[in-house]
Write a protein that holds these residues in place. Structure first.
Motif, PDB file in Angstrom:
ATOM      1  N   VAL A 139       1.701 -13.290   4.247  1.00 16.51           N
ATOM      2  CA  VAL A 139       3.031 -13.728   3.813  1.00 16.51           C
ATOM      3  C   VAL A 139       3.263 -13.176   2.417  1.00 16.51           C
ATOM      4  O   VAL A 139       2.502 -13.473   1.488  1.00 16.51           O
ATOM      5  N   GLU A 140       4.296 -12.358   2.250  1.00 19.34           N
ATOM      6  CA  GLU A 140       4.626 -11.765   0.953  1.00 19.34           C
ATOM      7  C   GLU A 140       5.786 -12.522   0.314  1.00 19.34           C
ATOM      8  O   GLU A 140       6.795 -12.792   0.973  1.00 19.34           O
ATOM      9  N   ASP A 141       5.622 -12.844  -0.956  1.00 20.10           N
ATOM     10  CA  ASP A 141       6.663 -13.564  -1.696  1.00 20.10           C
ATOM     11  C   ASP A 141       6.900 -12.822  -3.007  1.00 20.10           C
ATOM     12  O   ASP A 141       6.240 -13.067  -4.014  1.00 20.10           O
ATOM     13  N   TRP A 142       7.861 -11.899  -2.977  1.00 19.55           N
ATOM     14  CA  TRP A 142       8.118 -11.045  -4.138  1.00 19.55           C
ATOM     15  C   TRP A 142       9.273 -11.588  -4.972  1.00 19.55           C
ATOM     16  O   TRP A 142      10.347 -11.854  -4.453  1.00 19.55           O
ATOM     17  N   GLN A 143       9.025 -11.739  -6.267  1.00 14.53           N
ATOM     18  CA  GLN A 143      10.114 -12.009  -7.197  1.00 14.53           C
ATOM     19  C   GLN A 143      10.853 -10.713  -7.519  1.00 14.53           C
ATOM     20  O   GLN A 143      12.076 -10.683  -7.589  1.00 14.53           O
ATOM     21  N   GLU A 144      10.066  -9.650  -7.717  1.00 16.12           N
ATOM     22  CA  GLU A 144      10.598  -8.290  -7.829  1.00 16.12           C
ATOM     23  C   GLU A 144       9.718  -7.429  -6.938  1.00 16.12           C
ATOM     24  O   GLU A 144       8.508  -7.333  -7.185  1.00 16.12           O
ATOM     25  N   PRO A 145      10.263  -6.846  -5.882  1.00 15.76           N
ATOM     26  CA  PRO A 145       9.437  -6.164  -4.884  1.00 15.76           C
ATOM     27  C   PRO A 145       8.403  -5.217  -5.483  1.00 15.76           C
ATOM     28  O   PRO A 145       8.745  -4.298  -6.237  1.00 15.76           O
ATOM     29  N   PHE A 146       7.131  -5.522  -5.177  1.00 18.79           N
ATOM     30  CA  PHE A 146       5.971  -4.709  -5.534  1.00 18.79           C
ATOM     31  C   PHE A 146       5.696  -4.653  -7.034  1.00 18.79           C
ATOM     32  O   PHE A 146       4.790  -3.946  -7.466  1.00 18.79           O
ATOM     33  N   ARG A 147       6.454  -5.420  -7.811  1.00 18.98           N
ATOM     34  CA  ARG A 147       6.218  -5.462  -9.259  1.00 18.98           C
ATOM     35  C   ARG A 147       5.705  -6.821  -9.693  1.00 18.98           C
ATOM     36  O   ARG A 147       4.810  -6.918 -10.542  1.00 18.98           O
ATOM     37  N   SER A 204       0.827  -1.203   0.000  1.00 28.59           N
ATOM     38  CA  SER A 204       0.000   0.000   0.000  1.00 28.59           C
ATOM     39  C   SER A 204       0.861   1.253   0.000  1.00 28.59           C
ATOM     40  O   SER A 204       0.591   2.225  -0.730  1.00 28.59           O
ATOM     41  N   GLU A 205       1.924   1.246   0.790  1.00 30.25           N
ATOM     42  CA  GLU A 205       2.825   2.398   0.824  1.00 30.25           C
ATOM     43  C   GLU A 205       3.539   2.573  -0.518  1.00 30.25           C
ATOM     44  O   GLU A 205       3.746   3.707  -0.981  1.00 30.25           O
ATOM     45  N   TYR A 206       3.896   1.461  -1.152  1.00 35.46           N
ATOM     46  CA  TYR A 206       4.506   1.538  -2.476  1.00 35.46           C
ATOM     47  C   TYR A 206       3.529   2.173  -3.472  1.00 35.46           C
ATOM     48  O   TYR A 206       3.927   3.022  -4.279  1.00 35.46           O
ATOM     49  N   LEU A 207       2.251   1.767  -3.417  1.00 37.67           N
ATOM     50  CA  LEU A 207       1.265   2.333  -4.331  1.00 37.67           C
ATOM     51  C   LEU A 207       1.102   3.827  -4.114  1.00 37.67           C
ATOM     52  O   LEU A 207       0.922   4.586  -5.073  1.00 37.67           O
ATOM     53  N   ASN A 208       1.162   4.274  -2.862  1.00 33.92           N
ATOM     54  CA  ASN A 208       1.123   5.719  -2.616  1.00 33.92           C
ATOM     55  C   ASN A 208       2.234   6.420  -3.390  1.00 33.92           C
ATOM     56  O   ASN A 208       2.000   7.413  -4.094  1.00 33.92           O
ATOM     57  N   SER A 209       3.450   5.911  -3.272  1.00 30.43           N
ATOM     58  CA  SER A 209       4.587   6.513  -3.968  1.00 30.43           C
ATOM     59  C   SER A 209       4.433   6.396  -5.482  1.00 30.43           C
ATOM     60  O   SER A 209       4.724   7.340  -6.236  1.00 30.43           O
ATOM     61  N   TYR A 210       3.981   5.240  -5.916  1.00 29.88           N
ATOM     62  CA  TYR A 210       3.830   4.989  -7.347  1.00 29.88           C
ATOM     63  C   TYR A 210       2.816   5.955  -7.969  1.00 29.88           C
ATOM     64  O   TYR A 210       3.058   6.531  -9.040  1.00 29.88           O
TER      65      TYR A 210
END
Length: 392
Positions: free
Chosen positions: A336-344, A182-188
């Motif tokens: 549980v978050e499992d990111w291959q590329e963080p937030f992408r 959610s914080e990433y989306l704010n920045s995005y």
């Protein structure tokens, strides 16, 4: 008084799908659709997605394929008598039926102390009104940081409009996305030129000439050309309640999509069904549910006995980000978050008592079946057992 073997109240995606379900079983039984909107059935998702990109407006209309039905648009059923199997519309016309479907959808939540020209985005007319404003206006406020608000804000920004988002949560999608996302989306969104006023709500919306003046509880005053609100819906249950049907966060249906009256069915946004996958009752306001549930309801109205055991998925597009998801997405659950590329690109798992209850496939495609199977296993999991479980 007009008699139809099948009477469908509502003219949305669930209603249209029910028509096709009926015709799969009964090619000739008389069908009437009573539709409050002034348009025949259409696809709703493009209104906040593809129509703001390169899709043609005419692509939204759902073809009836010469299925021999009567559609009464601009009419609303205001009285239902299950004992006599009659329904009466707001023009005084009465209809009798053998089987009836309530696909009444929902009504938008509205703001108090707001100008009447705020667009509560839900219908094709709302889309047209916003498009018309966009022809001359350049500045817009979008109220709500959830499903509709985030899509409309992105759509307007992609069409070179200056957008301000206003929502009470700390971030975009804060009720469903983990806090870091959610914080990433704010920045995005801010990188895309959108101004955010998080943790704030509307005090008033007034007209000043051709402009709207939005005043927030935190004292912000914003002058814009248009205001769009995406505040969710309330299920339209008044008619069902008047008819004495069981109501509980929507119209309660059994696994065959029958209401507490066996000759009356319900489907779509308004229907409260039992999810075998999640072992709980729920109501789902998304396209997959409307299409699948509507078709099964129609088939069962025509005499079949197909249980609705489908678990609907949902999806969204946010600029060049997108996702598909299934099950419960709730930040009150263990995440549980499992990111291959963080937030992408990645997968987010939602657990209750160590069992997976929901899966968010963030820019991860063609994995809905794997996600559904994971929830259905009902095994206990830890972060270690989930990391890498579903990948592109």
């Amino acid at each position: 008084m007009k008699h139809h073997k099948y009477l469908i109240v509502g003219g949305g995606m669930a209603a249209d799908s029910a028509i096709h379900g009926i015709r799969k079983i009964d090619p000739s039984g008389a069908i009437a659709v009573i539709c409050e909107e002034l348009h025949p059935p259409y696809d709703r998702p493009p209104l906040s997605k593809s129509l703001w990109k390169d899709a043609q407006f005419e692509s939204i209309w759902r073809s009836q394929h010469n299925l021999d039905i009567a559609i009464h648009i601009g009419k609303k059923i205001v009285n239902l008598d299950p004992a006599r199997k009659t329904a009466t519309d707001n023009a005084g016309n009465s209809y009798t039926y053998e089987k009836l479907l309530l696909a009444t959808g929902g009504s938008v939540r509205r703001l108090s102390n707001a100008d009447e020209n705020v667009i509560y985005f839900r219908t094709v007319d709302d889309y047209r009104n916003l498009r018309q404003l966009c022809e001359h206006g350049s500045d817009f406020v979008v109220i709500g940081g959830g499903f509709i608000g985030s899509e409309i804000a992105a759509a307007l920004a992609m069409n070179n409009k200056r957008v301000t988002m206003l929502f009470p949560e700390s971030g975009i999608g804060a009720r469903v996305y983990p806090r870091p996302l959610s914080e990433y989306l704010n920045s995005y969104y801010q990188e895309k030129g959108i101004t955010l006023h998080a943790a704030d709500t509307v005090r008033s919306i007034q007209r000043s000439g051709k402009k709207f003046v939005v005043t927030t509880e935190n004292g912000k005053v914003i002058s814009v050309d248009g205001v769009v609100a995406g505040l969710g819906i309330q299920p339209n249950t008044d008619l069902a309640a008047q008819a004495g049907l069981e109501i509980d966060n929507g119209i309660v249906v059994d696994e065959l999509l029958r209401t507490s009256n066996p000759d009356i069915f319900a489907a779509g946004d308004v229907a409260n069904f039992y999810s075998r996958l999640l072992e709980k009752r729920m109501r789902v306001e998304h396209e997959d549910n409307a299409n699948t549930m509507g078709e099964i309801a129609g088939m069962n109205m025509a005499g079949q006995k197909h249980p609705y055991h489908h678990q609907p998925f949902f999806y969204s597009d946010l600029f060049d980000l997108g996702y598909e998801a299934i099950g419960e997405l709730d930040t009150n659950l263990e995440i549980v978050e499992d990111w291959q590329e963080p937030f992408r690109t990645g997968v987010v798992y939602y657990l209750r008592e160590r069992r997976v209850r929901g899966v968010l496939l963030w820019n991860t495609w063609n994995k809905l079946e794997a996600a559904t199977e994971l929830i259905a296993e009902k095994n206990e999991h830890t972060p270690a057992t989930l990391l890498g479980r579903i990948r592109n």
